[in-house]
Write an enzyme that holds these catalytic residues in place. Structure first.
Site, PDB file in Angstrom:
ATOM      1  N   SER A  18      16.612  -7.903  11.003  1.00 24.00           N
ATOM      2  CA  SER A  18      15.891  -8.772  10.026  1.00 24.00           C
ATOM      3  C   SER A  18      16.457  -9.987  10.142  1.00 24.00           C
ATOM      4  O   SER A  18      16.122 -10.974  10.109  1.00 24.00           O
ATOM      5  CB  SER A  18      16.162  -8.211   8.802  1.00 24.00           C
ATOM      6  OG  SER A  18      18.177  -7.867   8.688  1.00 24.00           O
ATOM      7  N   LYS A  31       8.164  -6.189   2.131  1.00 23.50           N
ATOM      8  CA  LYS A  31       7.847  -6.803   3.307  1.00 23.50           C
ATOM      9  C   LYS A  31       6.313  -7.265   3.436  1.00 23.50           C
ATOM     10  O   LYS A  31       5.625  -7.640   2.305  1.00 23.50           O
ATOM     11  CB  LYS A  31       8.946  -7.287   4.396  1.00 23.50           C
ATOM     12  CG  LYS A  31       9.984  -7.036   3.507  1.00 23.50           C
ATOM     13  CD  LYS A  31      11.271  -6.656   4.439  1.00 23.50           C
ATOM     14  CE  LYS A  31      12.686  -7.030   3.537  1.00 23.50           C
ATOM     15  NZ  LYS A  31      13.735  -6.247   4.258  1.00 23.50           N
ATOM     16  N   HIS A  78      11.089  -4.426   8.500  1.00 23.78           N
ATOM     17  CA  HIS A  78      10.773  -5.609   9.391  1.00 23.78           C
ATOM     18  C   HIS A  78       9.545  -5.443  10.358  1.00 23.78           C
ATOM     19  O   HIS A  78       9.143  -6.445  10.712  1.00 23.78           O
ATOM     20  CB  HIS A  78      11.029  -7.053   9.484  1.00 23.78           C
ATOM     21  CG  HIS A  78      11.876  -7.163   8.077  1.00 23.78           C
ATOM     22  ND1 HIS A  78      12.158  -8.096   8.240  1.00 23.78           N
ATOM     23  CD2 HIS A  78      14.161  -6.435   8.122  1.00 23.78           C
ATOM     24  CE1 HIS A  78      13.115  -8.013   7.061  1.00 23.78           C
ATOM     25  NE2 HIS A  78      13.771  -7.702   7.499  1.00 23.78           N
TER      26      HIS A  78
HETATM   27  C1  LIG Z   1      15.207  -5.749   2.901  1.00 21.97           C
HETATM   28  C2  LIG Z   1      15.261  -4.510   4.065  1.00 21.97           C
HETATM   29  C3  LIG Z   1      15.955  -4.015   2.866  1.00 21.97           C
HETATM   30  C4  LIG Z   1      16.255  -3.372   1.690  1.00 21.97           C
HETATM   31  O1  LIG Z   1      15.186  -3.209   1.244  1.00 21.97           O
HETATM   32  P1  LIG Z   1      14.533  -4.218  -0.699  1.00 21.97           P
HETATM   33  O2  LIG Z   1      13.134  -3.033  -0.707  1.00 21.97           O
HETATM   34  O3  LIG Z   1      14.139  -5.255  -0.098  1.00 21.97           O
HETATM   35  O4  LIG Z   1      15.639  -3.320  -1.096  1.00 21.97           O
HETATM   36  C5  LIG Z   1      16.766  -2.744   4.024  1.00 21.97           C
HETATM   37  N1  LIG Z   1      16.573  -2.614   5.527  1.00 21.97           N
HETATM   38  C6  LIG Z   1      16.221  -3.732   6.482  1.00 21.97           C
HETATM   39  C7  LIG Z   1      15.893  -4.331   7.163  1.00 21.97           C
HETATM   40  C8  LIG Z   1      15.833  -5.406   5.186  1.00 21.97           C
HETATM   41  O5  LIG Z   1      15.135  -5.747   5.676  1.00 21.97           O
END
Ligand SMILES: *Cc1c(COP(=O)(O)O)cnc(C)c1O
Length: 394
Positions: free
Chosen positions: A181, A240, A209
């Site tokens: 990330s 995302k 991602h």
């Molecule tokens: C953003 C993210 C999460 C958490 O997801 P949310 O739905 O925002 O709680 C988990 N793992 C990774 C790699 C992330 O980037």
């Protein structure tokens, strides 16, 4: 008299002095390529809204229709007072999208990672975890009470050495982000799958991602590498590239049925809102109908990457649309962010403990929706601000 607030203020002052204090900034419009933050029009270059779907008309329409029909709140845990239809429809779509037997939607990615890891491993088991895994995976590992062996970032040799040392463990689980990330580099999934087979371990990947970014139709990195059936546990988020909120796990029917019975962050929390599920389902459809979005995302990323590299910025080992402009110290990252904001470009500084000490950065993420003119303006701002801070020559 003891005053908690006095201690808290001291801690906050200490954070402030190290340029580590975090502040909320108000977004006065949608998470869009151009929007308003704290009263200023800015080009937004730090969201995870990769395909620019967060305010897409089709998602908004789907959400509104779901609200009209099902209301806003789920009312209770999905196991207690009925599990809303749009969530089931979404789970079916996710199975087709990810080529999986079964899927389970969670309230968020953080909850999914906590719930899956704690359900699958416990005392007497061993987790093998990449040192740069997302905090939600790290917290899941800690909460599980399993032994956690941390391997060097993307280093299959080190992973193998640790697997060899843990021959007598009851259950072994390798856990990794598929796209990291904060660095935008990718995990060596092929090597990891080979090692898992050799040492009798299971693999869990976090595709937060990678979905909407890698693979056919945006199905993720495992799909890009043809490893869907080799990786037992694939987690991803709806928040995302899919522009909504929530998360999911896909895998075998047995895995999903077990999680329904044992994942505490699924059982003891309210089901996601029907509007989020409907919007995410609409996002899957838009992604399939408008494949040029993924292409545009990559084109925008490569344009921005080339410009930043040419200017002399350090982008680490990124091989995705996540472009980490690594500057080192937190105060420098903060100052760079500030100078960009003054020039109408919003990229927030990412500082420890989110990233290792000495690697503070601006994590730059274009979306499919940025225009060439916006990217050029952002590049000019980076060059000016970078020169002022003597991060680059000129
Ligand atoms: C953003 C993210 C999460 C958490 O997801 P949310 O739905 O925002 O709680 C988990 N793992 C990774 C790699 C992330 O980037």
């Amino acid at each position: 008299m003891y005053r908690l607030d006095d201690e808290l203020r001291q801690s906050l002052d200490a954070l402030e002095q190290q340029s580590l204090r975090r502040y909320l900034r108000v977004l006065e419009g949608p998470s869009a390529p151009q929007t308003k933050v704290n009263g200023r029009e800015v080009i937004l270059l730090c969201s995870n809204n990769y395909l620019d779907l967060a305010d897409h008309p089709a998602l908004k329409r789907a959400a509104i229709e779901a609200v009209e029909r099902y209301g806003v709140g789920a009312g209770a845990s999905r196991l207690v007072a009925g599990s809303l239809e749009p969530v089931h429809e979404l789970e079916q779509s996710l199975c087709r999208f990810k080529k999986a037997e079964a899927a389970l939607v969670f309230g968020s990615g953080y909850l999914a990672n906590l719930g899956v890891i704690t359900a699958l491993v416990g005392r007497g088991d061993v987790i093998f975890s990449d040192e740069l895994n997302h905090a939600s995976l790290i917290d899941g590992c800690r909460l599980s009470r399993a032994t956690v062996r941390i391997y060097r970032h993307c280093d299959p040799d080190h992973l193998e050495a640790l697997l060899k040392e843990s021959g007598d463990a009851r259950r072994k689980l390798i856990v990794t982000d598929s796209v990291f990330s904060m660095d935008g580099d990718v995990a060596p999934l092929r090597e990891i799958v080979v090692l898992a087979k050799r040492y009798g371990a299971s693999v869990m990947i976090d595709e937060a991602h990678a979905v909407g970014v890698f693979g056919p139709g945006g199905a993720g990195l495992a799909s890009a590498l043809g490893l869907e059936s080799e990786i037992e546990i694939r987690m991803g988020t709806l928040s995302k590239a899919l522009g909504s909120y929530g998360a999911y796990v896909v895998g075998s029917r047995a895995l999903i049925d077990f999680l329904i019975n044992r994942a505490r962050s699924f059982i003891y929390t309210t089901g996601i809102s029907p509007l989020m599920a409907a919007a995410a389902n609409a996002a899957l459809k838009v992604m399939a109908d408008e494949p040029q979005r993924i292409k545009q995302l990559w084109q925008n990323a490569s344009h921005l990457r080339a410009g930043l590299l040419k200017a002399g910025f350090n982008l680490g080992h990124s091989s995705s649309p996540i472009l980490p402009v690594i500057v080192g110290e937190s105060d420098v990252a903060f100052a760079l962010g500030q100078k960009l904001y003054e020039r109408g470009v919003f990229v927030s500084a990412i500082r420890p403990p989110t990233v290792p000490w000495g690697t503070a950065r601006l994590r730059v993420t274009p979306t499919a929706g940025h225009t060439r003119a916006q990217l050029e303006r952002a590049l000019s701002a980076f060059v000016e601000a970078g020169r002022e801070l003597r991060l680059i020559d000129g």
